[in-house]
Design a protein around this motif. Sequence first.
Motif, PDB file in Angstrom:
ATOM      1  N   LEU A 115      28.745  36.490  43.000  1.00 39.31           N
ATOM      2  CA  LEU A 115      29.225  37.874  43.047  1.00 39.31           C
ATOM      3  C   LEU A 115      29.228  38.440  41.626  1.00 39.31           C
ATOM      4  N   THR A 116      28.230  39.241  41.337  1.00 42.69           N
ATOM      5  CA  THR A 116      28.031  39.649  39.945  1.00 42.69           C
ATOM      6  C   THR A 116      29.034  40.707  39.482  1.00 42.69           C
ATOM      7  N   ASN A 117      29.688  41.368  40.441  1.00 44.98           N
ATOM      8  CA  ASN A 117      30.608  42.423  40.006  1.00 44.98           C
ATOM      9  C   ASN A 117      32.005  41.901  39.649  1.00 44.98           C
ATOM     10  N   LEU A 118      32.155  40.597  39.620  1.00 45.58           N
ATOM     11  CA  LEU A 118      33.449  40.049  39.219  1.00 45.58           C
ATOM     12  C   LEU A 118      33.408  39.725  37.731  1.00 45.58           C
ATOM     13  N   ASN A 119      34.135  40.475  36.965  1.00 44.69           N
ATOM     14  CA  ASN A 119      34.075  40.253  35.522  1.00 44.69           C
ATOM     15  C   ASN A 119      35.316  39.586  34.968  1.00 44.69           C
ATOM     16  N   CYS A 120      36.392  39.738  35.658  1.00 47.67           N
ATOM     17  CA  CYS A 120      37.627  39.185  35.093  1.00 47.67           C
ATOM     18  C   CYS A 120      38.530  38.714  36.225  1.00 47.67           C
ATOM     19  N   HIS A 121      39.574  38.033  35.816  1.00 47.06           N
ATOM     20  CA  HIS A 121      40.521  37.483  36.764  1.00 47.06           C
ATOM     21  C   HIS A 121      41.095  38.555  37.681  1.00 47.06           C
ATOM     22  N   GLU A 122      41.364  39.700  37.104  1.00 44.04           N
ATOM     23  CA  GLU A 122      41.945  40.798  37.873  1.00 44.04           C
ATOM     24  C   GLU A 122      40.995  41.224  38.983  1.00 44.04           C
ATOM     25  N   ASP A 123      39.664  41.155  38.710  1.00 42.41           N
ATOM     26  CA  ASP A 123      38.682  41.492  39.749  1.00 42.41           C
ATOM     27  C   ASP A 123      38.781  40.514  40.915  1.00 42.41           C
ATOM     28  N   LEU A 124      38.974  39.258  40.559  1.00 40.30           N
ATOM     29  CA  LEU A 124      39.040  38.242  41.614  1.00 40.30           C
ATOM     30  C   LEU A 124      40.313  38.431  42.449  1.00 40.30           C
ATOM     31  N   TYR A 125      41.396  38.758  41.795  1.00 37.98           N
ATOM     32  CA  TYR A 125      42.643  39.023  42.519  1.00 37.98           C
ATOM     33  C   TYR A 125      42.450  40.208  43.461  1.00 37.98           C
ATOM     34  N   LYS A 126      41.786  41.250  42.956  1.00 38.99           N
ATOM     35  CA  LYS A 126      41.539  42.432  43.785  1.00 38.99           C
ATOM     36  C   LYS A 126      40.703  42.055  45.005  1.00 38.99           C
ATOM     37  N   LEU A 127      39.679  41.257  44.754  1.00 34.02           N
ATOM     38  CA  LEU A 127      38.816  40.810  45.849  1.00 34.02           C
ATOM     39  C   LEU A 127      39.635  40.055  46.910  1.00 34.02           C
ATOM     40  N   SER A 128      40.555  39.214  46.438  1.00 33.23           N
ATOM     41  CA  SER A 128      41.338  38.406  47.382  1.00 33.23           C
ATOM     42  C   SER A 128      42.183  39.290  48.297  1.00 33.23           C
ATOM     43  N   LEU A 129      42.587  40.465  47.797  1.00 33.78           N
ATOM     44  CA  LEU A 129      43.386  41.368  48.627  1.00 33.78           C
ATOM     45  C   LEU A 129      42.507  42.270  49.481  1.00 33.78           C
ATOM     46  N   GLU A 130      41.405  42.722  48.880  1.00 31.17           N
ATOM     47  CA  GLU A 130      40.590  43.707  49.597  1.00 31.17           C
ATOM     48  C   GLU A 130      39.645  43.054  50.597  1.00 31.17           C
ATOM     49  N   ARG A 131      39.195  41.843  50.278  1.00 35.95           N
ATOM     50  CA  ARG A 131      38.271  41.166  51.201  1.00 35.95           C
ATOM     51  C   ARG A 131      38.763  39.742  51.490  1.00 35.95           C
ATOM     52  N   PRO A 132      39.940  39.660  52.134  1.00 36.05           N
ATOM     53  CA  PRO A 132      40.519  38.330  52.366  1.00 36.05           C
ATOM     54  C   PRO A 132      39.608  37.422  53.196  1.00 36.05           C
ATOM     55  N   GLU A 133      38.795  38.044  54.083  1.00 37.41           N
ATOM     56  CA  GLU A 133      37.903  37.218  54.917  1.00 37.41           C
ATOM     57  C   GLU A 133      36.904  36.482  54.031  1.00 37.41           C
ATOM     58  N   LEU A 134      36.337  37.245  53.102  1.00 40.13           N
ATOM     59  CA  LEU A 134      35.357  36.649  52.196  1.00 40.13           C
ATOM     60  C   LEU A 134      36.052  35.622  51.298  1.00 40.13           C
ATOM     61  N   PHE A 135      37.156  36.039  50.710  1.00 41.52           N
ATOM     62  CA  PHE A 135      37.839  35.190  49.720  1.00 41.52           C
ATOM     63  C   PHE A 135      38.302  33.869  50.346  1.00 41.52           C
ATOM     64  N   TRP A 136      39.095  33.967  51.416  1.00 42.30           N
ATOM     65  CA  TRP A 136      39.661  32.743  52.001  1.00 42.30           C
ATOM     66  C   TRP A 136      38.620  31.978  52.808  1.00 42.30           C
ATOM     67  N   GLY A 137      37.689  32.717  53.375  1.00 46.08           N
ATOM     68  CA  GLY A 137      36.630  32.054  54.148  1.00 46.08           C
ATOM     69  C   GLY A 137      35.828  31.119  53.258  1.00 46.08           C
ATOM     70  N   LYS A 138      35.422  31.636  52.111  1.00 51.63           N
ATOM     71  CA  LYS A 138      34.630  30.812  51.183  1.00 51.63           C
ATOM     72  C   LYS A 138      35.439  29.603  50.705  1.00 51.63           C
ATOM     73  N   LEU A 139      36.692  29.872  50.313  1.00 53.26           N
ATOM     74  CA  LEU A 139      37.488  28.766  49.766  1.00 53.26           C
ATOM     75  C   LEU A 139      37.811  27.717  50.831  1.00 53.26           C
ATOM     76  N   ALA A 140      38.132  28.174  52.036  1.00 54.97           N
ATOM     77  CA  ALA A 140      38.459  27.208  53.098  1.00 54.97           C
ATOM     78  C   ALA A 140      37.251  26.314  53.373  1.00 54.97           C
ATOM     79  N   ARG A 141      36.068  26.918  53.388  1.00 53.49           N
ATOM     80  CA  ARG A 141      34.868  26.124  53.697  1.00 53.49           C
ATOM     81  C   ARG A 141      34.511  25.179  52.554  1.00 53.49           C
TER      82      ARG A 141
END
Length: 687
Positions: A56-82
Amino acid sequence: MATLKLPVFLSKVRGPNATLQKLLQTKSFKNALHKHFSSKNATPISTTAFPEFDSLTNLNCHEDLYKLSLERPELFWGKLARSRLKWEKDFHTVQDCDMTQGKVNWFLDGKINASVNCIDRHLVKYGDRIALIWEKDEPGSQEYITYKQLSEMVNRLSQTLLNHGVIRGDRVAIYLPCSPIAVAAMLACTRIGAIHSVVFAGFSAEALSGRILDAQAETVITANEEIRGGKTINLKKHVDEAVAKSPCVKRVFVYKLIDREIKMNKLDIPLEKAMSESSSKCQPTAMDSNDCLFMLYTSGSTGKPKGVAHSHGGYLTYAAVTFKHVFDYNEGEIFGCLADIGWITGHSYVVYGPLLNGATTVLYSSTPTYPDQGRYWETVERLKINHLYTAPTALRLLLKAGDSWVTKYDRSSLRKLGCVGEPLNHEAFEWYRDVVGENKSDVIDTWWQTETGGICLTPRPSNPGAEILPAMPMRPFFGIDPVLLDAEGKEVVGDDATGALCIRKPWPGMAYTIYGDHNRFIETYYQPFKGFYFSGDGAHRHPGGYYQITGRMDDVLNVSGHRLGTGEIENVMDDHPAVAETAVVGFEHDIKGEGIYAYIILKDEVTDTFEKISKELRELCKSRLASYAQPDIIQFTPGLPKTRSGKIMRRILRKVAANNTDDLGDISTLADPSIVQEIINNHQKII
Ligand code: WT7
């Protein structure tokens, strides 16, 4: 359904909160905060920490990743769970949760086994790696258990359970101290799909039987005796008493933790013998992601403890991910969480979190002061512990002992210093950071609960550039969206705000029910503020969005980091034949954080001395609950401050206990306002 009256709720300011509120208002504290916030910059994501998100090239900093975890929980938790867990069958939907109804489902249709994830999948590469270091009571007598050895124990024990008729879905009560057999028992249950209910081995027989009965557990796993702090504790005696009151129990497995024979009863099965006769291979059962993995009892504001239930897929994902990132755990490090497995801290950060990450975890089964006040630091030196995770109450106790107990041991292995369970005061924070850690390790104050499954607020040290401010858990973990709400349920916004700490979005570690009482689950957590999970705690948000916990807002006490309902203690003391009525409140205590203050009304005809009755009341709390449930102060009183409708005005009792009677507020609604002065006078006589 009982609805909670929010204004009353929010107006409760107890001792610790009052102190904190004063501190928050000081100029120097505010200045210090502002200085930090002006330098708050986004920090780059550590690329090795989250390989899942490399593409995911648009993630530049930790804050971006936190935002992603809230805005796209399916993507975030889905990837990590797998990627972080091994699934027997993939899930088709990441979550189906509804915070307005307390509906919780994670990783739907997925199948998984916890013991496979904690052990089997590490065996090929790391079979000889140390999984457990059992730190026994005598310094230097530790034992090391490899993943391979743990695997054999778990397989034999799960096969033993099956051989004796334990099946998937059965509840198994585990009454054992922190030890390899306890970990094996937990994982053996998960291997065959039985639900473990670990009961802290310091709990009384009555508390144990209450939990066995509530869960309708047919099976108990215990040991003959344990030695803690140089004293022998007869576990089996407590179990015998509990089983006598629990007709649902069909079998009791007894492990010989101490080499001494004890009397065995009709239902008792010697565990070593049964294990040696069982196969060393037991086929794991693929569990549905939303089946119950375990339940763990915790205190609520009313008398009866709640069996908080966690599911397989969600809990395991959250335990694995938080362990790795909160502590920034690196392969090969030794993790020393000093909690007992009887608490959620032990579940998530002694057992599941570490083992899911193939880590080496310490099972601490002594006390902080045995044989002397240097024990923790001697253990750090001897075991070369890299991460220490303990409770503020232990830090406060040990800092009183003096720095030389710490400095005489080599602590250079330490990298992270964590704590949990109650607000961390500044003095303890600074001592932990400066004396214990010599300013070289991060101090991480973590906030979470039995119900949240894993850490929710944490300074987030996987983010190496992030600043850490004294004595607060600061930032939400990935996927956690904290909200502060006021008495009307409206969100309190801004950077200098106080309110009820709630969570807006679902996260995988969240409990999914209270065993056998789903209504109570909804009433307690999801009804007070519609659409949010309510934690029961208050919090303050500082500039920069940093959170500090102000303490419980309900009638739950936090004594040495242990949760206790005032109602639980009152129920027990009410049973004393001399007692007519009781009211229990908390007060600020310099070591325990919160102490127990009991007001007692005796029956008219009682002639025994106060001293005798006080002693009996303390004994009663110890024998029916636990040692730490004994009141610190008992005040006998002719009456209690009650409203005309008969409700006790606890606010007044709390103020008297805190010696803070200058402003008692409006007492005109009391049926008999004169009782207040009498209570104050009596308080002054005993203090
Ligand atoms: C309660 C949960 C989760 C592990 C241990 C206790 C209090 C927890 C903090 C902290 C201030 C804290 C809260 C919470 N608490 N961590 N860092 N700062 N208070 O688990 O028995 O479920 O108790 O412990 O009041 O609600 P628990």
